[in-house]
Design a protein around this motif. Structure first.
Motif, PDB file in Angstrom:
ATOM      1  N   LYS A 118      22.745  29.402  -5.526  1.00 59.32           N
ATOM      2  CA  LYS A 118      23.379  28.567  -4.582  1.00 59.32           C
ATOM      3  C   LYS A 118      23.172  28.889  -3.296  1.00 59.32           C
ATOM      4  O   LYS A 118      22.847  29.892  -2.718  1.00 59.32           O
ATOM      5  CB  LYS A 118      25.000  28.609  -4.893  1.00 59.32           C
ATOM      6  N   GLN A 119      23.290  27.792  -2.573  1.00 54.86           N
ATOM      7  CA  GLN A 119      22.866  28.064  -1.069  1.00 54.86           C
ATOM      8  C   GLN A 119      24.141  28.612  -0.339  1.00 54.86           C
ATOM      9  O   GLN A 119      24.136  29.736   0.362  1.00 54.86           O
ATOM     10  CB  GLN A 119      22.619  26.788  -0.137  1.00 54.86           C
ATOM     11  N   SER A 120      25.487  28.079  -0.675  1.00 56.58           N
ATOM     12  CA  SER A 120      26.595  28.589  -0.190  1.00 56.58           C
ATOM     13  C   SER A 120      27.836  28.085  -1.165  1.00 56.58           C
ATOM     14  O   SER A 120      27.469  27.398  -1.998  1.00 56.58           O
ATOM     15  CB  SER A 120      26.907  28.117   1.486  1.00 56.58           C
ATOM     16  N   GLY A 121      29.103  28.589  -0.759  1.00 54.81           N
ATOM     17  CA  GLY A 121      30.213  28.281  -1.702  1.00 54.81           C
ATOM     18  C   GLY A 121      30.390  29.516  -2.661  1.00 54.81           C
ATOM     19  O   GLY A 121      29.942  30.717  -2.739  1.00 54.81           O
ATOM     20  N   GLU A 122      31.363  29.170  -3.656  1.00 56.79           N
ATOM     21  CA  GLU A 122      31.632  30.302  -4.324  1.00 56.79           C
ATOM     22  C   GLU A 122      31.908  29.652  -5.905  1.00 56.79           C
ATOM     23  O   GLU A 122      32.439  28.431  -6.206  1.00 56.79           O
ATOM     24  CB  GLU A 122      33.125  30.596  -4.202  1.00 56.79           C
ATOM     25  N   ILE A 123      31.369  30.448  -6.608  1.00 52.97           N
ATOM     26  CA  ILE A 123      31.420  30.064  -8.342  1.00 52.97           C
ATOM     27  C   ILE A 123      32.280  31.288  -9.054  1.00 52.97           C
ATOM     28  O   ILE A 123      31.780  32.520  -8.586  1.00 52.97           O
ATOM     29  CB  ILE A 123      30.026  29.790  -8.833  1.00 52.97           C
TER      30      ILE A 123
END
Lengths: 276, 266, 281
Positions: free
Chosen positions: A57-62
């Motif tokens: 991912k480029q950004s964010g949260e999983i």
């Protein structure tokens, strides 16, 4: 309810500036059957690849099972998720059914002496016990997908992702896989995340996430999301058959609920008919 | 392609089928080497009888053996023809203008013929009685001493087994694309050189694209099932060396030693 | 142009241990200008059958007549090349047959193989590209930059450019989303209306009901039924014995009729069905 998958503000670009996944957020509850619905090119398969870390991912949260998906935790996250891809041929790794189921076990360093018991158990669960020594070229698409599921189950994941797993199958194969997956969801409490454009499959799930050009357009219970005809049509998706009939009848002034489930609609119509 | 026997596994249950792949590969190597020792017709007689015994033990049919030789016949005739013409030793048997055939040439050619036949049949016995996967496992084990000097035995074995797994799939794909292009008017067997090149291009490019697509899918599938070539893995298939393997190995060594001795004595 | 099969047999790899009897005594007559669905299980012989129509496969015995051309076991392949043009065959996932640098070049590849001049072929290419729903700006693009659905359109355009009288399609909508599938089928219907004979191999009975006139059912290498769409879906027991599903609408009507409704099961249209149900409530 316990959240098993939490996605927050997720961003992914194949090319710079081209936001394939455009800041999306959603949560999936443990033990549910969720569908991600969208037409080809809506970005739905990219989500699957992000969730198991095949794409970064480029950004964010999983978060999967409370664990953050990052490079260190990659294996911990992957060991919770099994994924069935679209093309039955291209995910069959072993030379025979037996070897293919063993592949995942080998990766998990299972004792070879215990493998035969495990292989037999899961092959019988997907009804492939009679085919253990068959080569992939001698199997139908549906059978190959069942082997893929057995291979995944052998690794005892808590989530199974179906990435358009039935779109290349004939109706018989499709039905087999759908029944199997629903049964696994009920009996073993495995969380199912199905990525599809099949509206009737979505109608039978617990939760629907509607995706278009990398954005979540709508999400909720199927009888909320799938009742919005204009929205579905504007996303080049079909409308459930039961919905078309019940809406048509309502327009004729017949007092009937709107349905997306055919069985329920038939029941209500028959009751109305017998009262006449 | 459907009639091809060479390299094809025949699913059966025989004494040879049950032998350890390491033994079979090792024996093949020894036998191949001994084929090239010049032990005269007696030596070839011994080897020939031994190979016939192997064929019988592996329950192969005579027709299958013949079929395995068939694709090589053209090459064999070609080789024999040149041998006959170019070896000019011994007594002149026949002279037709520039064509001169000597007795040594005849003997040498017969040797080559016998050697080729023996090599093909021996290799066919190995591939017909050993599953591709067992073959890779055998190779991996035999190569394992080289791990110490950094040779990636596991990766090589995995590559071979995936290649073997996808050969039938890619053959099917090739036929499909050939048919699809034939439907667009391509004739693969005819036409000028330019047309021929074009028809090959129309086959090769789609084949490559699809193979790369498959490779990507496969890599994803393997990775998502937690495969890591560098990590420790266990192996499902375990090779177990049995008494029958030891006995067979002694037999093979005896035959090979016999041939070598014969070649020195003669 | 009518297509006639007489006692056609096909055996793959005859006289080998791998021999397989794929077509068994097929008698068939497909009407000119019809849109016919070919249905049956995977392995029932559908693919083998369609490959006989453009002579990719020759019958082991029996004869096939495509207008004035007769195909038998002893035909020389060269004499059959014109058939490849007459009967355009679109394989499953035809996007995998694209190979040229530009879409234009790929589309004119077929016509050129049949001796059509390049300049003329280019005019045809523009026409068929428009027909499949892509505009001229695509001509100079690489086919490999397109989406899956667009690639398939280009591949189909490549067959249409040969101007076949018969168009044979092996599961042309496999893997497409509902919208893409609908557009594809509407295209075939349009081509059919312009006078061409169309044969579609399909697993989707909803499509068969909505778009086709006739249905051929194959099982175990034999043609078991060849009837109109209305007739075939009345044979519910026969179809379920082959585990072929009924179209959604037909099975819905039958369920209602089980519970006292009396609805004509050959209704194909949702609006008409709604009216009918409304009338009976």
């Amino acid at each position: 309810m316990e959240k098993i998958i939490e996605v927050k503000d997720l961003l992914f670009e194949y090319e710079e500036g081209l936001k394939t996944i455009n800041h999306i957020s959603f949560q999936i509850e443990k033990g549910t059957y969720t569908t991600i619905l969208g037409h080809n090119g809506s970005g739905k398969s990219t989500i699957a690849k992000l969730l198991i870390g095949l794409l970064a991912k480029q950004s964010g949260e999983i978060k999967v099972g409370g664990i953050d998906l990052n490079e260190e935790n990659l294996n911990k996250v992957r060991s919770q998720i099994g994924i069935v891809f679209q093309n039955p041929d291209n995910q069959f790794i072993g030379a025979t059914v037996r070897d293919d189921i063993a592949f995942g076990l080998e990766n998990m360093c299972v004792d070879p002496k215990k493998m035969d018991t495990i292989i037999n158990e899961y092959a019988s669960k997907v009804n492939m016990l009679d085919f253990l020594d068959h080569e992939p070229t001698k199997l139908s698409g549906g059978q190959k997908q069942r082997v893929a599921i057995a291979g995944i189950l052998a690794m005892s994941p808590s989530i199974i992702i179906l990435d358009e797993a039935t779109s290349m199958l004939d109706p018989k194969g499709k039905k087999e896989i759908n029944n199997l997956v629903h049964q696994l969801n009920k009996d073993k409490n495995i969380t199912i995340l199905s990525i599809t454009h099949d509206i009737e499959e979505a109608a039978l799930s617990d939760y629907v996430i509607l995706l278009n050009s990398g954005k979540v357009i709508d999400q909720g219970k199927p009888d909320e999301v799938l009742m919005k005809r204009k929205q579905l049509e504007s996303l080049s998706l079909d409308v459930p058959f039961a919905y078309k009939i019940s809406e048509g009848l309502r327009k004729q002034g017949i007092q009937i609920e709107t349905y997306i489930n055919q069985e329920k609609l038939v029941k209500e119509l028959c009751q109305l008919h017998s009262k006449k | 392609m459907n009639g091809m026997m060479l390299g094809r596994y025949l699913p059966m249950d025989s004494f040879i089928h049950r032998l350890d792949p390491r033994l079979k590969i090792g024996s093949l190597l020894l036998l191949l080497i001994s084929v090239f020792f010049d032990a005269g017709f007696i030596g070839y007689g011994i080897l020939g009888i031994f190979v016939i015994v192997l064929v019988i033990l592996s329950k192969m049919k005579l027709s299958q053996v013949v079929k395995s030789i068939k694709p090589m016949i053209f090459m064999m005739i070609f080789l024999m023809f040149f041998n006959l013409l170019f070896i000019q030793k011994g007594t002149l048997l026949l002279s037709l203008g520039f064509l001169k055939i000597y007795d040594q040439a005849l003997i040498q050619t017969a040797y080559i013929f016998i050697r080729l036949i023996l090599i093909i049949i021996m290799t066919t016995i190995l591939t017909a009685t050993t599953k591709p996967l067992d073959l890779t496992l055998g190779i991996e084990h035999l190569l394992s001493p080289f791990k110490k000097i950094g040779f990636p035995t596991h990766e090589v074995a995995m590559m071979i087994s995936i290649a073997l797994r996808f050969i039938p799939t890619l053959l099917e794909e090739t036929q499909r694309i050939m048919k699809a292009q034939a439907s667009r008017g391509v004739e693969f067997s005819e036409g000028s050189l330019k047309e021929k090149i074009m028809s090959i291009v129309s086959l090769i490019i789609p084949l490559f694209i699809s193979a790369f697509q498959r490779a990507e899918d496969l890599a994803n599938a393997m990775e998502s099932r937690n495969y890591n070539p560098e990590a420790k893995r266990t192996r499902y298939k375990q090779l177990i060396w049995k008494v029958s393997d030891t006995i067979s190995f002694v037999c093979v060594c005896a035959v090979c030693a016999g041939i070598v001795t014969l070649s020195i004595v003669l | 142009m009518s297509i006639t099969f007489k006692k056609v047999e096909h055996v793959y790899s005859e006289n080998t241990p791998f021999s397989y009897h794929a077509l068994k005594g097929v008698d068939l007559n497909i009407k000119t200008g019809s849109m016919t669905a070919l249905i049956g299980h995977t392995g029932s012989g559908k693919s083998t059958l369609i490959q006989h129509i453009n002579a990719l496969l020759l019958p082991t015995s029996g004869e096939i007549q495509i207008e004035d051309v007769m195909i038998t076991a002893t035909n020389k392949p060269e004499s059959l090349k014109p058939l490849r043009k007459k009967a355009g065959l679109v394989f499953q996932f035809p996007e995998y047959q694209l190979f040229e640098e530009t879409i234009l070049k790929d589309i004119i590849f077929g016509p050129k193989n049949f001796g059509i001049e390049e300049s003329e072929a280019e005019i045809i290419a523009k026409k068929v590209l428009k027909l499949v729903g892509l505009d001229e700006s695509y001509l100079e693009k690489s086919p490999f930059d397109l989406s899956g659905g667009q690639k398939r359109r280009v591949a189909i355009a490549g067959i249409l450019a040969m101007d076949p009288d018969i168009l044979i399609l092996d599961e042309p909508t496999a893997g497409l989303d509902p919208q893409g599938a609908k557009e594809m089928l509407n295209l075939f219907k349009k081509i059919n209306r312009s006078g061409k004979t169309i044969i579609i191999v399909s697993h989707d009975m909803n499509q068969v009901l909505e778009y086709c006139d006739d249905v051929i059912v194959m099982s175990n290498g034999k043609v078991e039924r060849h009837e109109s769409v209305d007739e075939i879906f009345k044979e519910t027991e026969y179809l379920s014995s082959l585990s072929i599903d009924l179209p959604t609408i037909t099975s819905f009507i039958l369920q209602l009729n089980k519970h006292g409704f009396k609805i004509d099961s050959s209704i194909k249209d949702v609006d008409q069905l709604v009216k009918e149900i409304g009338g009976q409530l």
